[in-house]
Design an enzyme around this catalytic site. Structure first.
Site, short mmCIF file in Angstrom:
data_model
loop_
_atom_site.label_atom_id
_atom_site.label_comp_id
_atom_site.label_asym_id
_atom_site.label_seq_id
_atom_site.Cartn_x
_atom_site.Cartn_y
_atom_site.Cartn_z
N SER A 1 0.83 -1.20 0.00
CA SER A 1 0.00 0.00 0.00
C SER A 1 0.87 1.26 0.00
CB SER A 1 -0.98 -0.04 1.18
OG SER A 1 -2.02 0.89 1.00
N ASP B 1 -10.04 -4.84 -4.43
CA ASP B 1 -9.46 -3.88 -3.49
C ASP B 1 -10.37 -2.66 -3.36
OD1 ASP B 1 -7.87 -2.01 -2.13
OD2 ASP B 1 -6.03 -2.75 -3.05
N HIS C 1 -7.79 -5.55 -0.38
CA HIS C 1 -6.61 -4.71 -0.17
C HIS C 1 -5.50 -5.47 0.57
CE1 HIS C 1 -4.33 -1.06 -0.06
NE2 HIS C 1 -4.32 -1.01 1.27
#
Length: 230
Positions: free
Chosen positions: A79, A178, A208
């Site tokens: 991320s 996601d 995610h």
């Protein structure tokens, strides 16, 4: 030739976000795997007062420390950690990159405003306990200052010009389900990076937190083969 792996977690998260993958690397290699916790992050969030500069400096210090102990450094970034990984790859000698759900684009502010409006409306009608979005993000709503989110956005914007300068081998993993990072982001990154050796894995049902999905048994070994150059 000794190898070190620097694993960088996401915004408002901690090393636990990448733990299944780092545990896999430890089990299948003799590499030195290090997982720093960025300022204000971890199991207990204390994010107030920390900025993008703090997080980048944390990552730089961790990289320099690891680079002194090994011959080659691989960076795994999840991320926001994926964006920090690209920042480091532009500034230091990095062997290979693994980008997991990399937040080069994030859920649009418009979408966030929509979600907040929905939450406000449900709060008014005393219905928040039934709202899945609220339950999922309640902890973060309470513990992530708006200023921190703005710092995260600043960091993404700051690193974007670096993409075309990245030439080292990269492996991108992205879930199609996601809800934080639009899955098209992975293709955008793949196209922007100047690396000659680029790999892109889409997890059809992946959300995610990609390291916790069912198809990890498929992509963990593929990424390891890429890292070993097999």
């Amino acid at each position: 030739m000794s190898v070190g792996v620097l694993s960088i977690h996401g915004f408002s998260g901690g090393p636990y976000e990448v733990e299944p993958f780092t545990a896999y690397l430890r089990a299948h290699t003799d590499w030195l795997v290090e997982e720093p916790t960025l300022s204000g992050h971890g199991e207990e969030l204390h994010m107030s007062g920390f900025t993008a500069r703090h997080w980048l400096m944390d990552a730089e210090l961790a990289f320099r420390s690891l680079a002194k102990k090994v011959d080659e450094v691989i960076i795994v970034g999840f991320s926001m950690g994926g964006i920090i990984a690209l920042y480091l790859a532009k500034r230091y000698r990095v062997k290979k990159l693994v980008l997991l759900s990399a937040a080069a684009k994030y859920v649009s502010p418009k979408q966030l405003v929509k979600d907040f409006k929905m939450l406000a409306s449900e709060a008014y009608h005393h219905n928040l306990t039934n709202n899945e979005l609220f339950l999922r993000y309640q902890h973060k709503f309470n513990n992530v200052p708006l200023a921190s989110t703005i710092e995260f956005m600043k960091l993404v914007k700051m690193v974007e010009p670096y993409y075309q300068h990245i030439q080292i081998p990269v492996y991108i993993v992205q879930g199609k389900m996601d809800g934080i990072v639009p899955y098209q982001t992975a293709q955008f990154l793949f196209d922007e990076l100047s690396s000659k050796e680029k790999n892109l894995y889409f997890s059809d049902k992946g959300k995610h937190h990609i390291c916790f999905e069912e198809d990890c048994s498929e992509w963990f070994p593929q990424v390891l083969m890429f890292l070993k150059g097999e």
